[in-house]
Write a protein that holds these residues in place. Structure first.
Motif, mmCIF file in Angstrom:
data_model
loop_
_atom_site.group_PDB
_atom_site.id
_atom_site.type_symbol
_atom_site.label_atom_id
_atom_site.label_comp_id
_atom_site.label_asym_id
_atom_site.label_seq_id
_atom_site.Cartn_x
_atom_site.Cartn_y
_atom_site.Cartn_z
ATOM 1 N N GLY A 11 25.480 5.307 45.187
ATOM 2 C CA GLY A 11 27.025 5.017 44.828
ATOM 3 C C GLY A 11 27.273 5.909 43.673
ATOM 4 N N ILE A 34 28.059 9.567 44.512
ATOM 5 C CA ILE A 34 29.463 9.557 45.362
ATOM 6 C C ILE A 34 30.721 9.589 44.461
ATOM 7 C CG2 ILE A 34 31.110 8.445 47.012
ATOM 8 C CD1 ILE A 34 28.534 7.414 48.508
ATOM 9 N N ILE A 35 30.669 8.587 43.435
ATOM 10 C CA ILE A 35 31.806 8.837 42.565
ATOM 11 C C ILE A 35 31.914 9.987 41.691
ATOM 12 C CG2 ILE A 35 32.528 7.531 40.493
ATOM 13 C CD1 ILE A 35 31.217 4.800 41.684
ATOM 14 N N MET A 92 33.052 13.046 43.881
ATOM 15 C CA MET A 92 34.479 12.824 44.216
ATOM 16 C C MET A 92 35.419 13.431 42.939
ATOM 17 S SD MET A 92 34.561 9.027 45.791
ATOM 18 C CE MET A 92 36.510 8.815 46.154
ATOM 19 N N CYS A 105 16.486 6.144 48.726
ATOM 20 C CA CYS A 105 16.811 4.879 48.709
ATOM 21 C C CYS A 105 16.101 4.375 50.118
ATOM 22 C CB CYS A 105 18.313 4.862 48.648
ATOM 23 S SG CYS A 105 19.092 3.236 49.324
ATOM 24 N N SER A 139 13.331 1.204 50.494
ATOM 25 C CA SER A 139 13.925 0.079 51.024
ATOM 26 C C SER A 139 13.202 -0.271 52.184
ATOM 27 C CB SER A 139 15.464 0.407 51.529
ATOM 28 O OG SER A 139 16.346 0.717 50.597
ATOM 29 N N LEU A 140 12.560 0.827 52.911
ATOM 30 C CA LEU A 140 11.472 0.302 53.996
ATOM 31 C C LEU A 140 10.289 -0.449 53.516
ATOM 32 C CD1 LEU A 140 11.790 3.485 56.187
ATOM 33 C CD2 LEU A 140 12.605 1.336 56.699
ATOM 34 N N LEU A 175 18.451 -4.861 45.698
ATOM 35 C CA LEU A 175 20.099 -4.260 45.746
ATOM 36 C C LEU A 175 20.960 -4.978 44.761
ATOM 37 C CD1 LEU A 175 22.167 -2.789 47.677
ATOM 38 C CD2 LEU A 175 22.061 -4.903 49.243
ATOM 39 N N LEU A 225 25.527 -0.104 39.216
ATOM 40 C CA LEU A 225 26.564 0.858 39.777
ATOM 41 C C LEU A 225 27.856 0.498 39.287
ATOM 42 C CD1 LEU A 225 27.650 3.109 41.721
ATOM 43 C CD2 LEU A 225 27.683 1.309 43.602
ATOM 44 N N SER A 282 14.792 -7.935 54.219
ATOM 45 C CA SER A 282 13.479 -6.993 53.624
ATOM 46 C C SER A 282 12.212 -7.716 54.344
ATOM 47 C CB SER A 282 13.536 -7.044 52.051
ATOM 48 O OG SER A 282 13.193 -8.125 51.772
ATOM 49 N N PRO A 342 12.643 -4.585 58.027
ATOM 50 C CA PRO A 342 12.740 -3.450 56.930
ATOM 51 C C PRO A 342 13.888 -2.158 57.308
ATOM 52 C CG PRO A 342 10.410 -3.777 57.146
ATOM 53 C CD PRO A 342 11.202 -4.572 58.342
ATOM 54 N N LEU A 343 13.751 -1.919 58.511
ATOM 55 C CA LEU A 343 14.739 -0.757 58.805
ATOM 56 C C LEU A 343 16.207 -1.375 58.645
ATOM 57 C CD1 LEU A 343 14.441 1.977 59.949
ATOM 58 C CD2 LEU A 343 14.784 1.041 62.160
ATOM 59 N N TYR A 384 17.370 -3.499 56.756
ATOM 60 C CA TYR A 384 17.524 -3.665 55.099
ATOM 61 C C TYR A 384 17.711 -2.303 54.338
ATOM 62 C CZ TYR A 384 16.171 -4.707 50.315
ATOM 63 O OH TYR A 384 16.089 -4.792 48.992
ATOM 64 N N ALA A 385 17.078 -1.375 55.008
ATOM 65 C CA ALA A 385 17.353 -0.146 54.426
ATOM 66 C C ALA A 385 18.772 0.564 54.878
ATOM 67 C CB ALA A 385 16.289 0.970 54.965
ATOM 68 N N MET A 395 21.363 -1.357 55.835
ATOM 69 C CA MET A 395 22.333 -2.502 54.926
ATOM 70 C C MET A 395 22.440 -1.813 53.544
ATOM 71 S SD MET A 395 24.168 -4.002 57.027
ATOM 72 C CE MET A 395 24.871 -4.985 55.815
ATOM 73 N N THR A 396 21.098 -1.568 52.603
ATOM 74 C CA THR A 396 21.421 -1.350 51.372
ATOM 75 C C THR A 396 21.953 -0.058 51.286
ATOM 76 O OG1 THR A 396 18.943 -2.175 50.962
ATOM 77 C CG2 THR A 396 19.767 -0.502 49.723
ATOM 78 N N ILE A 397 21.895 1.050 52.088
ATOM 79 C CA ILE A 397 22.477 2.375 51.824
ATOM 80 C C ILE A 397 24.014 2.137 52.168
ATOM 81 C CG2 ILE A 397 22.804 4.669 53.091
ATOM 82 C CD1 ILE A 397 20.059 5.177 53.375
ATOM 83 N N THR A 403 25.636 -0.595 51.913
ATOM 84 C CA THR A 403 26.497 -1.035 50.827
ATOM 85 C C THR A 403 26.774 -0.315 49.631
ATOM 86 O OG1 THR A 403 25.214 -3.185 51.305
ATOM 87 C CG2 THR A 403 26.064 -3.333 48.997
ATOM 88 N N MET A 404 25.727 0.475 49.232
ATOM 89 C CA MET A 404 26.039 1.647 48.318
ATOM 90 C C MET A 404 27.104 2.718 48.614
ATOM 91 S SD MET A 404 24.105 -0.029 46.110
ATOM 92 C CE MET A 404 24.179 0.601 44.570
ATOM 93 N N VAL A 405 27.114 3.006 49.762
ATOM 94 C CA VAL A 405 28.157 4.142 49.960
ATOM 95 C C VAL A 405 29.506 3.330 50.136
ATOM 96 C CG1 VAL A 405 29.101 5.403 52.097
ATOM 97 C CG2 VAL A 405 26.438 5.380 51.422
ATOM 98 N N ILE A 426 30.593 0.885 48.274
ATOM 99 C CA ILE A 426 30.912 0.320 46.930
ATOM 100 C C ILE A 426 31.290 1.401 46.229
ATOM 101 C CG2 ILE A 426 30.115 -0.807 44.787
ATOM 102 C CD1 ILE A 426 28.494 -2.695 46.289
ATOM 103 N N GLY A 427 30.465 2.550 46.380
ATOM 104 C CA GLY A 427 30.697 3.934 45.699
ATOM 105 C C GLY A 427 32.055 4.550 46.057
ATOM 106 N N ALA A 428 32.289 4.451 47.341
ATOM 107 C CA ALA A 428 33.501 4.945 47.767
ATOM 108 C C ALA A 428 34.907 4.271 47.364
ATOM 109 C CB ALA A 428 33.682 5.261 49.322
ATOM 110 N N LEU A 461 34.931 2.186 44.712
ATOM 111 C CA LEU A 461 35.199 2.315 43.041
ATOM 112 C C LEU A 461 35.364 3.698 42.592
ATOM 113 C CD1 LEU A 461 31.576 0.500 41.868
ATOM 114 C CD2 LEU A 461 34.142 -0.095 41.472
#
Lengths: 396, 53
Positions: A62, A65-66, A69, A235, A239-240, A246, A253, B3, B7-8, B10-11, B13-15, B17-19, B21-23, B25
């Protein structure tokens, strides 16, 4: 306090926000992920270590990305160099990871990785410092202000030696770049990152500057663009394995989103050569962090396997053990009162002191660099305001 | 909880979520700069840079 659903521990929110903010400022300014700052500082606030690296990698997705940008709007991102280097980086990381696996198999990974990291960081730090001093000497002789140095003898040699088709013109960096030169530099930095098991930003930014001859600010923006992808890869793999918290990453973040704005906007107000000087200080601090980790690791073999087996027998999960192993009172109880092994506790205390010292040193370093960047930012804004007022007065 | 079960997922959803929220913000920061009327938009200046290409 907030409950972390994966590891099952309770963590205070403000340290996570503070770490996120400081590493956001530092990362946005240097174009790096900053795992070397985050992991030791998470440690001192009781964040379970087995989740620290993965959580940092996740928040990095995250944050990058910020930051990207903002750098994109400043014209600091060369997409073509970033993508070609990424191909080389991922190939290099895979090759490096194979060697790391071999070193782990023969039980030498920890020592080799740390000593290699220390040598690399010292080499980068001293090279950048000597170059900065050389520039200052030129300034004194010529009486003019040098804002940046573009290209080096090494970058010239690489570009000339690998000047084989296809060669393209990079509009952003205003330079010709050979595809093979970019791939070569990507493979080298990826290989080192793969062996060291780090994101590699602290290696890639100097590589872009000194081996590719990219202007400093474009090196910063381009590396952050790459970090988006390498961070997402890290990540995903963490995560795997279930090594990501999270909620912790999201809280970090939120702090990083604010910090990244300060860090990236500050690159507008400082010279490229200043970024290099602060970057070189950061590599020395990163090196100090690795040295402390190495010293602390000397004491681990005395107690680690024994206490982990004991705690497992007591019914603790891997996450709980990882959090407990940094709590003095709990360790005293289990090592001295339950297991009756005072020699474990003596070794644990030595490890604890060095680990905590490293953590506090990194926290102080992050706060210090962050403060310097924010001061530079506000000084730059004030200078720009004065210049505008003066221009308006002259016009009137 | 993903998780433990997948696990797949979870991985993924984790990415995701971050993408997201990052975009969000990052876009939000742009709006804040615009609202505060902060206009953010050296190696082009001759003589300021030592070129060794």
């Amino acid at each position: 306090m907030v409950h972390m659903p994966v590891s099952g521990v309770d963590i205070a929110i403000w340290p996570l926000l503070l770490i996120g903010f400081t590493v956001g400022v530092v990362g946005g300014f240097f174009g790096i992920g900053g795992a070397w700052l985050v992991t030791p500082t998470l440690n001192i606030f009781g964040f379970p270590m087995i989740y620290a690296v993965g959580t940092d990698m996740t928040h990095l997705v995250g944050k990058s990305i910020i930051s990207t940008m903002r750098h994109w709007k400043f014209g600091h991102v060369s997409v073509i160099i970033a993508f070609i280097m990424l191909i080389g980086t991922f190939s290099g990381i895979e090759a490096g990871a194979q060697i790391l696996r071999y070193l782990t198999k023969i039980g030498q990974a920890g020592v080799v990785v740390r000593y290699l990291y220390i040598v690399l960081l010292l080499a980068i730090g001293f090279f950048m410092l000597s170059e900065y001093l050389k520039v200052r000497k030129i300034e004194k002789e010529k009486g003019t202000k040098v804002k940046d140095v573009v290209g080096t003898g090494w970058s010239r040699w690489i570009q000339e030696t690998l000047n084989i088709w296809p060669v393209f013109y990079c509009k952003t960096a205003k330079m010709k770049v050979s595809l093979w030169a970019s791939l070569f530099v990507g493979v080298i930095t990826g290989f080192c990152a793969g062996i060291l098991g780090v994101g590699g930003g602290i290696l890639r930014v100097p590589a872009l500057i000194y081996l590719m001859g990219v202007p400093t600010k474009i090196a910063v923006g381009t590396d952050l663009f790459e970090v988006m992808f390498s961070g997402a890869y890290g990540c995903f793999t963490y995560s795997l394995k279930g090594g990501v918290e999270l909620l912790g990453a999201v809280i970090m973040l939120l702090g990083a989103a604010v910090g990244a704005q300060f860090g990236t906007v500050c690159t507008k107000y400082v010279y490229g050569i200043t970024i290099r000087l602060v970057f070189c200080m950061a590599t020395f601090l990163c090196c100090a962090s690795v040295v402390m980790k190495q010293i602390a690791s000397y004491y681990e073999p005395v107690y680690k396997k024994g206490i982990e087996a004991l705690l497992k027998k007591e019914g603790f999960s891997a996450g709980e053990i990882s959090a407990l192993i940094y709590k003095k009172d709990a360790m005293y109880h289990y090592m001295v009162e339950v297991a009756n092994r005072p020699e474990w506790y003596a070794a644990f205390m030595k490890n604890y002191i060095w680990t905590m010292t490293g953590g506090y040193l990194m926290l102080a370093a992050a706060t210090g660099i962050c403060t310097y960047i924010i001061i530079q930012l506000f000084a730059g804004i004030a200078r720009e305001k004065r210049e505008r007022e003066l221009a308006a007065r002259v016009k009137a | 909880s993903l998780s433990k079960t997948s696990p797949l997922a979870y991985a993924g959803m984790t990415i995701l979520t971050m993408v997201v929220i990052g975009a969000v913000l990052g876009g939000l920061a742009d709006l804040v700069f615009k609202a505060l009327k902060i206009d953010l938009g050296e190696y082009e200046e001759e003589g300021a840079v030592i070129k060794q290409h």
